[in-house]
Design a protein around this motif. Structure first.
Motif, short mmCIF file in Angstrom:
data_model
loop_
_atom_site.label_atom_id
_atom_site.label_comp_id
_atom_site.label_asym_id
_atom_site.label_seq_id
_atom_site.Cartn_x
_atom_site.Cartn_y
_atom_site.Cartn_z
N ASN A 1 0.82 -1.21 0.00
CA ASN A 1 0.00 0.00 0.00
C ASN A 1 0.85 1.27 0.00
O ASN A 1 0.47 2.29 0.59
N HIS A 2 1.99 1.18 -0.67
CA HIS A 2 2.88 2.34 -0.76
C HIS A 2 2.38 3.32 -1.81
O HIS A 2 1.98 2.93 -2.90
N GLU A 3 2.45 4.60 -1.47
CA GLU A 3 2.04 5.62 -2.42
C GLU A 3 3.10 5.88 -3.48
O GLU A 3 2.83 6.17 -4.62
N TYR A 4 4.36 5.82 -3.10
CA TYR A 4 5.46 6.20 -3.99
C TYR A 4 6.03 4.96 -4.67
O TYR A 4 6.37 3.97 -4.01
N MET A 5 6.13 5.04 -6.00
CA MET A 5 6.78 3.97 -6.77
C MET A 5 7.69 4.59 -7.81
O MET A 5 7.45 5.73 -8.26
N SER A 6 8.72 3.85 -8.17
CA SER A 6 9.69 4.40 -9.11
C SER A 6 10.32 3.29 -9.94
O SER A 6 10.28 2.11 -9.56
N TRP A 7 10.89 3.68 -11.07
CA TRP A 7 11.63 2.79 -11.95
C TRP A 7 13.05 3.32 -12.12
O TRP A 7 13.26 4.53 -12.36
N CYS B 1 12.22 -1.85 -10.16
CA CYS B 1 11.08 -1.11 -9.63
C CYS B 1 11.24 -1.02 -8.12
O CYS B 1 11.78 -1.93 -7.48
N ALA B 2 10.79 0.08 -7.54
CA ALA B 2 10.90 0.27 -6.10
C ALA B 2 9.67 0.98 -5.58
O ALA B 2 8.97 1.68 -6.33
N SER B 3 9.39 0.79 -4.29
CA SER B 3 8.26 1.49 -3.68
C SER B 3 8.62 1.90 -2.25
O SER B 3 9.50 1.31 -1.62
N ARG B 4 7.94 2.87 -1.76
CA ARG B 4 8.11 3.29 -0.36
C ARG B 4 6.84 4.03 0.05
O ARG B 4 6.00 4.41 -0.77
N GLU B 5 6.73 4.28 1.35
CA GLU B 5 5.66 5.16 1.81
C GLU B 5 6.00 6.57 1.33
O GLU B 5 7.03 6.80 0.71
N THR B 6 5.19 7.52 1.60
CA THR B 6 5.28 8.81 0.94
C THR B 6 6.54 9.61 1.30
O THR B 6 7.12 10.29 0.46
N GLY B 7 7.00 9.52 2.54
CA GLY B 7 8.06 10.41 3.00
C GLY B 7 9.41 10.11 2.40
O GLY B 7 9.76 8.96 2.13
N SER B 8 10.22 11.15 2.22
CA SER B 8 11.55 10.99 1.64
C SER B 8 12.50 10.25 2.56
O SER B 8 13.54 9.77 2.11
N THR B 9 12.17 10.12 3.84
CA THR B 9 13.04 9.40 4.75
C THR B 9 12.70 7.92 4.82
O THR B 9 13.40 7.14 5.45
N ASP B 10 11.60 7.55 4.17
CA ASP B 10 11.17 6.16 4.27
C ASP B 10 12.05 5.24 3.45
O ASP B 10 12.57 5.61 2.41
N THR B 11 12.18 4.02 3.91
CA THR B 11 12.97 3.01 3.20
C THR B 11 12.33 2.67 1.87
O THR B 11 11.11 2.48 1.79
#
Lengths: 112, 113
Positions: free
Chosen positions: B28-34, B91-101
């Motif tokens: 349920n992570h908001e942030y995803m990236s490639w 591909c990667a995901s994290r919760e919204t904050g920039s400090t999140d893993t």
């Protein structure tokens, strides 16, 4: 803009020796700093991170890193290398935007 | 939890072909990236998303498209593959904050002939 420089693309140490992997960053805002490890043919996993507070950060597998603002550095250390530490290590910086910017990586070899 | 999953693990394309790399996460992570990983260049950000319906470009977006219709999925499309796109894609995901893993998938190794 933020950037990361990792000095030394390849580092070789003997088993039991000190591991030192260097990372310098550039950031116009207080940075968040991360070290990730990648074992062969796998994705990356977090070793440790610095966000705020204590500047000496302890991570998994006996690794630690110290945030030095005056030197813009975040070097990764481990007192005694183990064969299982052989992997590629990436330093990364974030905080200015939603982006996490990675360095070019350091491949650590551990000799028996 | 399966974490971040990617399919396929390996793919060979001919120049000019198109394909979609799949990425899904069950955290349920908001942030995803490639990212793409190339020897001596580390990981370079291609595109990222801060939530369903919102995407933005990273460092090397040319030749790639993304969309985010659900929180769970974040596919990466190669419109017309080129040999320069031969790489390993993460591909990667994290919760919204920039400090999140940030949690990474196992990667897709793509070769374009």
């Amino acid at each position: 803009a933020q950037s990361v420089t990792q000095l030394g693309s390849h580092v070789s140490v003997s088993e039991g020796a000190l591991v030192l992997l260097r990372c310098n960053y550039s950031s116009s805002v207080p940075p968040y700093l991360f070290w990730y490890v990648q074992y062969p043919n796998q994705g990356l996993q977090l070793l440790l991170k610095y966000t705020t507070g204590a500047t000496l950060v302890k991570g998994i597998n006996g690794f630690e890193a110290e945030f030095k603002k005056s030197e813009t550095s975040f070097h990764l250390t481990k007192p005694s290398a183990h064969m299982s530490d052989a992997a590629e290590y990436f330093c990364a910086v974030g905080g200015a935007t939603n982006k996490l910017i990675f360095g070019t990586g350091t491949l650590l070899a551990v000799q028996p | 939890n399966a974490g971040v999953t990617q399919t396929p693990k390996f793919q060979v394309l001919k120049t000019g072909q198109s394909m979609t790399l799949q990425c899904a996460q069950d955290m349920n992570h908001e942030y995803m990236s490639w990212y793409r990983q190339d020897p001596g260049m580390g990981l370079r950000l291609i595109h990222y998303s801060v939530g369903a319906g919102i995407t933005d470009q990273g460092e090397v977006p040319n030749g790639y498209n993304v969309s985010r219709s659900t929180t769970e999925d974040f596919p990466l499309r190669l419109l017309s593959a080129a040999p320069s796109q031969t790489s390993v894609y993460f591909c990667a995901s994290r919760e919204t904050g920039s400090t999140d893993t940030q949690y990474f998938g196992p990667g897709t190794r793509l070769t374009v002939l």
